[in-house]
Design a protein around this motif. Structure first.
Motif, PDB file in Angstrom:
ATOM      1  N   GLY A  49       9.434  12.409  10.764  1.00  0.00           N
ATOM      2  CA  GLY A  49       8.244  12.230   9.797  1.00  0.00           C
ATOM      3  C   GLY A  49       8.675  11.574   8.422  1.00  0.00           C
ATOM      4  O   GLY A  49       9.636  11.646   7.999  1.00  0.00           O
ATOM      5  N   ARG A  50       7.614  11.336   7.792  1.00  0.00           N
ATOM      6  CA  ARG A  50       7.545  10.696   6.408  1.00  0.00           C
ATOM      7  C   ARG A  50       6.542  11.273   5.626  1.00  0.00           C
ATOM      8  O   ARG A  50       5.251  11.688   5.923  1.00  0.00           O
ATOM      9  N   VAL A  51       6.708  11.903   4.329  1.00  0.00           N
ATOM     10  CA  VAL A  51       5.890  12.433   3.599  1.00  0.00           C
ATOM     11  C   VAL A  51       5.636  11.866   2.345  1.00  0.00           C
ATOM     12  O   VAL A  51       6.715  11.342   1.509  1.00  0.00           O
ATOM     13  N   LEU A  52       4.367  11.552   1.873  1.00  0.00           N
ATOM     14  CA  LEU A  52       4.125  10.994   0.515  1.00  0.00           C
ATOM     15  C   LEU A  52       3.283  12.141  -0.294  1.00  0.00           C
ATOM     16  O   LEU A  52       2.520  12.739  -0.068  1.00  0.00           O
ATOM     17  N   VAL A  53       4.331  12.292  -1.271  1.00  0.00           N
ATOM     18  CA  VAL A  53       3.733  13.330  -2.199  1.00  0.00           C
ATOM     19  C   VAL A  53       3.075  12.811  -3.592  1.00  0.00           C
ATOM     20  O   VAL A  53       3.579  12.214  -4.117  1.00  0.00           O
ATOM     21  N   LEU A  54       1.714  12.955  -3.692  1.00  0.00           N
ATOM     22  CA  LEU A  54       0.978  12.741  -4.779  1.00  0.00           C
ATOM     23  C   LEU A  54       1.122  13.490  -5.968  1.00  0.00           C
ATOM     24  O   LEU A  54       0.952  14.837  -5.856  1.00  0.00           O
ATOM     25  N   ASN A  55       1.837  13.103  -7.212  1.00  0.00           N
ATOM     26  CA  ASN A  55       2.266  13.771  -8.301  1.00  0.00           C
ATOM     27  C   ASN A  55       0.999  13.835  -9.512  1.00  0.00           C
ATOM     28  O   ASN A  55       1.440  14.432 -10.305  1.00  0.00           O
ATOM     29  N   SER A  56       0.232  12.982  -9.128  1.00  0.00           N
ATOM     30  CA  SER A  56      -0.910  12.924 -10.289  1.00  0.00           C
ATOM     31  C   SER A  56      -2.136  13.079  -9.575  1.00  0.00           C
ATOM     32  O   SER A  56      -2.428  12.836  -8.568  1.00  0.00           O
ATOM     33  N   PRO A  57      -3.022  13.525 -10.597  1.00  0.00           N
ATOM     34  CA  PRO A  57      -4.459  13.852 -10.105  1.00  0.00           C
ATOM     35  C   PRO A  57      -5.197  12.504  -9.743  1.00  0.00           C
ATOM     36  O   PRO A  57      -6.304  12.800  -9.056  1.00  0.00           O
ATOM     37  N   ARG A  58      -4.717  11.441 -10.138  1.00  0.00           N
ATOM     38  CA  ARG A  58      -5.660  10.198  -9.665  1.00  0.00           C
ATOM     39  C   ARG A  58      -4.632   9.111  -9.466  1.00  0.00           C
ATOM     40  O   ARG A  58      -3.373   9.108  -9.672  1.00  0.00           O
ATOM     41  N   LEU A  59      -5.190   7.989  -8.895  1.00  0.00           N
ATOM     42  CA  LEU A  59      -4.396   7.241  -8.174  1.00  0.00           C
ATOM     43  C   LEU A  59      -4.641   5.704  -8.926  1.00  0.00           C
ATOM     44  O   LEU A  59      -5.954   5.479  -9.174  1.00  0.00           O
ATOM     45  N   ASP A  60      -3.579   5.330  -9.468  1.00  0.00           N
ATOM     46  CA  ASP A  60      -3.598   4.145 -10.383  1.00  0.00           C
ATOM     47  C   ASP A  60      -3.023   2.844  -9.482  1.00  0.00           C
ATOM     48  O   ASP A  60      -2.795   3.070  -8.368  1.00  0.00           O
ATOM     49  N   VAL A  61      -3.173   1.515 -10.055  1.00  0.00           N
ATOM     50  CA  VAL A  61      -2.677   0.274  -9.209  1.00  0.00           C
ATOM     51  C   VAL A  61      -1.149   0.349  -8.813  1.00  0.00           C
ATOM     52  O   VAL A  61      -0.897   0.064  -7.821  1.00  0.00           O
ATOM     53  N   ASP A  62      -0.460   1.146  -9.684  1.00  0.00           N
ATOM     54  CA  ASP A  62       0.840   1.120  -9.284  1.00  0.00           C
ATOM     55  C   ASP A  62       1.245   2.041  -7.858  1.00  0.00           C
ATOM     56  O   ASP A  62       1.963   1.921  -7.222  1.00  0.00           O
ATOM     57  N   SER A  63       0.582   3.326  -8.262  1.00  0.00           N
ATOM     58  CA  SER A  63       0.801   4.394  -7.227  1.00  0.00           C
ATOM     59  C   SER A  63       0.215   3.766  -5.980  1.00  0.00           C
ATOM     60  O   SER A  63       0.580   4.183  -4.779  1.00  0.00           O
ATOM     61  N   ILE A  64      -1.248   3.146  -6.087  1.00  0.00           N
ATOM     62  CA  ILE A  64      -1.526   2.458  -4.651  1.00  0.00           C
ATOM     63  C   ILE A  64      -0.612   1.741  -4.175  1.00  0.00           C
ATOM     64  O   ILE A  64      -0.386   1.575  -2.927  1.00  0.00           O
ATOM     65  N   ALA A  65      -0.071   0.908  -4.953  1.00  0.00           N
ATOM     66  CA  ALA A  65       1.027  -0.219  -4.391  1.00  0.00           C
ATOM     67  C   ALA A  65       2.167   0.609  -3.995  1.00  0.00           C
ATOM     68  O   ALA A  65       2.837  -0.204  -2.938  1.00  0.00           O
ATOM     69  N   ALA A  66       2.514   1.494  -4.516  1.00  0.00           N
ATOM     70  CA  ALA A  66       3.815   2.243  -4.069  1.00  0.00           C
ATOM     71  C   ALA A  66       3.305   2.721  -2.641  1.00  0.00           C
ATOM     72  O   ALA A  66       4.239   2.691  -1.577  1.00  0.00           O
ATOM     73  N   ILE A  67       2.415   3.328  -2.506  1.00  0.00           N
ATOM     74  CA  ILE A  67       1.773   3.863  -1.051  1.00  0.00           C
ATOM     75  C   ILE A  67       1.872   2.757   0.058  1.00  0.00           C
ATOM     76  O   ILE A  67       2.214   3.106   1.142  1.00  0.00           O
ATOM     77  N   ARG A  68       1.058   1.527  -0.422  1.00  0.00           N
ATOM     78  CA  ARG A  68       1.197   0.435   0.569  1.00  0.00           C
ATOM     79  C   ARG A  68       2.425  -0.016   1.015  1.00  0.00           C
ATOM     80  O   ARG A  68       2.755  -0.180   2.055  1.00  0.00           O
ATOM     81  N   THR A  69       3.393  -0.014   0.084  1.00  0.00           N
ATOM     82  CA  THR A  69       4.989  -0.414   0.420  1.00  0.00           C
ATOM     83  C   THR A  69       5.300   0.600   1.422  1.00  0.00           C
ATOM     84  O   THR A  69       5.869   0.102   2.496  1.00  0.00           O
ATOM     85  N   HIS A  70       5.329   1.740   1.200  1.00  0.00           N
ATOM     86  CA  HIS A  70       5.951   2.818   2.052  1.00  0.00           C
ATOM     87  C   HIS A  70       5.181   2.765   3.239  1.00  0.00           C
ATOM     88  O   HIS A  70       5.963   2.867   4.219  1.00  0.00           O
ATOM     89  N   LEU A  71       4.109   2.697   3.471  1.00  0.00           N
ATOM     90  CA  LEU A  71       3.193   2.579   4.825  1.00  0.00           C
ATOM     91  C   LEU A  71       3.486   1.551   5.497  1.00  0.00           C
ATOM     92  O   LEU A  71       3.814   1.659   6.756  1.00  0.00           O
ATOM     93  N   GLU A  72       3.753   0.293   4.924  1.00  0.00           N
ATOM     94  CA  GLU A  72       4.146  -0.742   5.782  1.00  0.00           C
ATOM     95  C   GLU A  72       5.506  -0.798   6.413  1.00  0.00           C
ATOM     96  O   GLU A  72       5.642  -0.822   7.547  1.00  0.00           O
ATOM     97  N   GLU A  73       6.383  -0.156   5.457  1.00  0.00           N
ATOM     98  CA  GLU A  73       7.912  -0.170   5.851  1.00  0.00           C
ATOM     99  C   GLU A  73       7.753   1.017   7.051  1.00  0.00           C
ATOM    100  O   GLU A  73       8.460   0.582   8.162  1.00  0.00           O
ATOM    101  N   TRP A  74       7.265   2.082   7.037  1.00  0.00           N
ATOM    102  CA  TRP A  74       7.227   3.122   8.082  1.00  0.00           C
ATOM    103  C   TRP A  74       6.592   2.834   9.181  1.00  0.00           C
ATOM    104  O   TRP A  74       6.825   3.227  10.200  1.00  0.00           O
ATOM    105  N   ASP A  75       5.564   2.173   9.054  1.00  0.00           N
ATOM    106  CA  ASP A  75       4.694   1.744  10.269  1.00  0.00           C
ATOM    107  C   ASP A  75       5.402   0.701  11.121  1.00  0.00           C
ATOM    108  O   ASP A  75       5.343   0.782  12.262  1.00  0.00           O
ATOM    109  N   GLY A  76       6.265   0.160  10.741  1.00  0.00           N
ATOM    110  CA  GLY A  76       7.137  -0.832  11.200  1.00  0.00           C
ATOM    111  C   GLY A  76       8.438  -0.459  11.880  1.00  0.00           C
ATOM    112  O   GLY A  76       8.960  -0.986  12.682  1.00  0.00           O
ATOM    113  N   ASP A  77       8.693   1.079  11.707  1.00  0.00           N
ATOM    114  CA  ASP A  77       9.743   1.593  12.102  1.00  0.00           C
ATOM    115  C   ASP A  77       9.390   2.580  13.317  1.00  0.00           C
ATOM    116  O   ASP A  77       8.740   3.267  13.364  1.00  0.00           O
TER     117      ASP A  77
END
Length: 604
Positions: A49-77
């Motif tokens: 499994g993979r876990v994304l831990v949200l450390n802030s109460p809101r999502l900004d552009v950088d955190s959204i970009a980080a989530i998308r990066t990890h999701l794409e990498e993990w989805d291809g594995d």
């Protein structure tokens, strides 16, 4: 004037360079050193499994970009079986929406939020969203697209997003509300979706299950062992993951919970009656006709909201009611958002939001040295301390926000849209339903050497609905009326109806949306690859209608968590009833059926 969404951006499959997928060893892995990844979003890998831990109460552009990066990498594995979204214990909010400061940032945030929403909705790998705390705007929209949506006693959800309380529905949200909500009204206007889109009163705790926003309800203190067990499960099959979640779930809603759920002191029938209509003018007229303390309170709330946005949220739900796929829904929603972005109302809301943010003290993410504490690198200690949740109940952020001065009052807007023809003219004049940019280009692109095709994917109904959610009233109607496959030509008793659902639910819908077990590989039934030969016969022949490949494990005929014959029996579609299924069916039968001679059911 604000920058519009760029159609080119809609083809970006990765924000920044994505790391190449790495296979994991078949044995369970300990949590890895996350220091190199530390940001507002912390990625963690454990076992399968993979876990994304949200450390802030809101999502900004950088955190959204980080989530998308990890999701794409993990989805291809292929070795990644499940992805979980959780919040850090010290953060009181699961996701309070978008975090922006300036006009340009808001436009960027909306753009990337749209990309992330569509990515999650069409991901191959099952995602479990654990909404332990207030979940607003983007957080609620993202969660609604996932196959597994878990509420806790701290969950408070609402779907409206936007600066200054403008209350936009983000792209794709209306489609998800239309297909996943447990709207028992049997009315064509999807009144429950419009209630959430227009008024947006927060849903608390178990109410999220009663509406269909959540698929399961799990006590906060069980989140840590649940995440651990999910990561250690060797299958991505939704039916296996569903059984794992059920082991940690609280008691399901009772028949009384279903029957007595209300908004304030008003039964749901009143909400259905008032919000069944296709325009804001009709909804306001219905509320005035009720003339109760509740309806007057709702009218007072609506008078403070932006009339333009409320009308467009209604229209988004109306368009979602028409036969269309998810990608088309995104196009329509984005078109309306572009129109709103240029409005005086939106600029007024932005100005208010910016002034409020200047006086806000954002919650900082935990310091890297805290994350690197050796004690926290131990799997059990880390999960117990960081994923279980805070020791005190989470509270929703303050909703007392000054209201901008809108360009028109609610009454003025109703005068402009008092008839279907006037409303159509208003929509046309405002150009809200005209796509003012290029169509989404579904061409495969190579970004940093990696091919991204997820934006080409679409669906006409969520393939996970019957595998993870509870039945809709339409599902029961098909069985009682004999329209579902294998339900027989004879009338059924209540016990026979329950037996049918116990045997056939928790599987998947086939192409005809019938309630039947899978008789062939979902890949054969659902997936149409992008061959360029035009087999799809769609407006865009390169669009891929798909069944997520990891949802159904072709080689799995037993529960990998239970060995031997017990594992085979447990995995059977005739296993124990799905969590909450009996209570849901008993309630619907009592509400929608009458019992004839011999105990046979007839649809009312």
């Amino acid at each position: 004037m604000m920058r519009r969404f760029s159609s080119a951006a809609l083809n970006i499959g990765n924000v920044g360079a994505a790391s190449k997928s790495k296979s994991v060893d078949a044995s369970l892995l300990p949590f890895v050193d996350v220091s190199t990844h530390f940001s507002s979003v912390t990625p963690i890998r454990h076992g399968f499994g993979r876990v994304l831990v949200l450390n802030s109460p809101r999502l900004d552009v950088d955190s959204i970009a980080a989530i998308r990066t990890h999701l794409e990498e993990w989805d291809g594995d292929a070795d990644v079986k499940v992805i979980a979204l959780v919040k850090r214990a010290s953060v009181p909010v699961f996701c309070g929406g978008l975090q922006v400061q300036f006009d340009a940032q808001w436009s960027d945030a909306l753009e990337h939020a749209s990309l992330l929403s569509h990515q999650i909705a069409t991901l191959n790998t099952p995602v479990v969203s654990i909404m332990d705390g207030p979940t607003h705007g983007l957080g609620a929209s993202l969660s609604l697209h996932t196959p597994f949506r878990i509420s806790t006693q701290n969950t408070i959800s609402s779907f409206k997003e936007g600066p200054g309380g403008i209350g936009l529905l983000l792209p794709g949200t209306a489609f998800a509300l239309r297909h996943l909500l447990l709207d028992d009204s049997q009315l064509p206007g999807s009144p429950l979706a419009k209630w959430l889109a227009v008024v947006g009163d927060p849903l608390k705790g178990l109410e999220n299950v009663l509406t269909g926003v959540a698929t399961h309800h799990v006590p906060m203190e069980r989140i840590s062992p649940l995440v651990t067990k999910l990561c250690e499960t060797k299958s991505s099959d939704l039916r296996v993951l569903d059984m794992v979640i059920e082991e940690f779930a609280a008691s399901s809603p009772s028949v009384d919970d279903w029957a007595n759920w209300s908004v304030g002191e008003e039964p749901m029938e009143v909400v259905y009656r008032c919000f069944r209509h296709n325009s804001l003018a009709e909804i306001v007229a219905a509320l005035k006709k009720e003339n109760t303390p509740w309806s007057n309170k709702i009218l007072s709330q609506m008078s403070r909201n932006c009339p333009t946005v409320m009308e467009l949220n209604i229209e988004a739900v109306n368009l979602a009611l028409e036969p269309q796929d998810l990608l088309s829904s995104f196009k329509n929603d984005l078109s309306m958002l572009r129109g709103v972005e240029d409005s005086k109302d939106f600029q007024s809301a932005l100005a208010l939001e910016s002034s409020l943010r200047e006086n806000e003290n954002p919650v900082d993410a935990l310091r890297p040295e805290v994350v690197l504490d050796p004690k926290l690198l131990n799997r059990d200690t880390w999960l117990a301390s960081e994923l279980e949740g805070a020791t005190t109940p989470s509270t929703a952020p303050s909703t007392e926000t000054p209201t901008p001065t809108w360009s028109e009052t609610l009454e003025t807007h109703i005068t402009k849209t008092s008839s279907a023809s006037k409303r159509k003219s208003w929509l046309k004049t405002g150009q809200y339903l005209q796509n003012k940019s290029e169509e989404i280009d579904a061409t495969k692109q190579s970004i940093d050497g990696a091919t991204s095709i997820w934006i080409n994917r679409t669906l006409t109904s969520y393939p996970h609905r019957t595998a993870t959610s509870l039945p809709h009233v339409e599902d029961l109607a098909k069985v009682v009326k004999g329209e579902a496959k294998n339900s027989g030509d004879m009338a059924l008793t209540q016990d026979e109806v329950l037996t049918y659902f116990a045997n056939n639910w928790n599987t998947f819908l086939d192409e005809e949306r019938d309630l039947s077990s899978i008789s062939a590989s979902p890949v054969e039934n659902w997936r149409l690859e992008d061959s360029g030969a035009g087999e799809l016969k769609r407006e865009d022949e390169r669009t891929v209608k798909f069944f997520p490949s990891k949802y159904y494990d072709l080689g799995m005929d037993f529960d990998p968590n239970v060995s031997g014959v017990d594992g085979e029996e447990r995995y059977s579609t005739k296993r124990k009833e799905k969590w909450g299924l009996r209570q849901r069916i008993d309630f619907l039968v009592a509400e929608k059926c009458k019992v004839g001679d011999g105990g046979y059911l007839q649809w009312k």
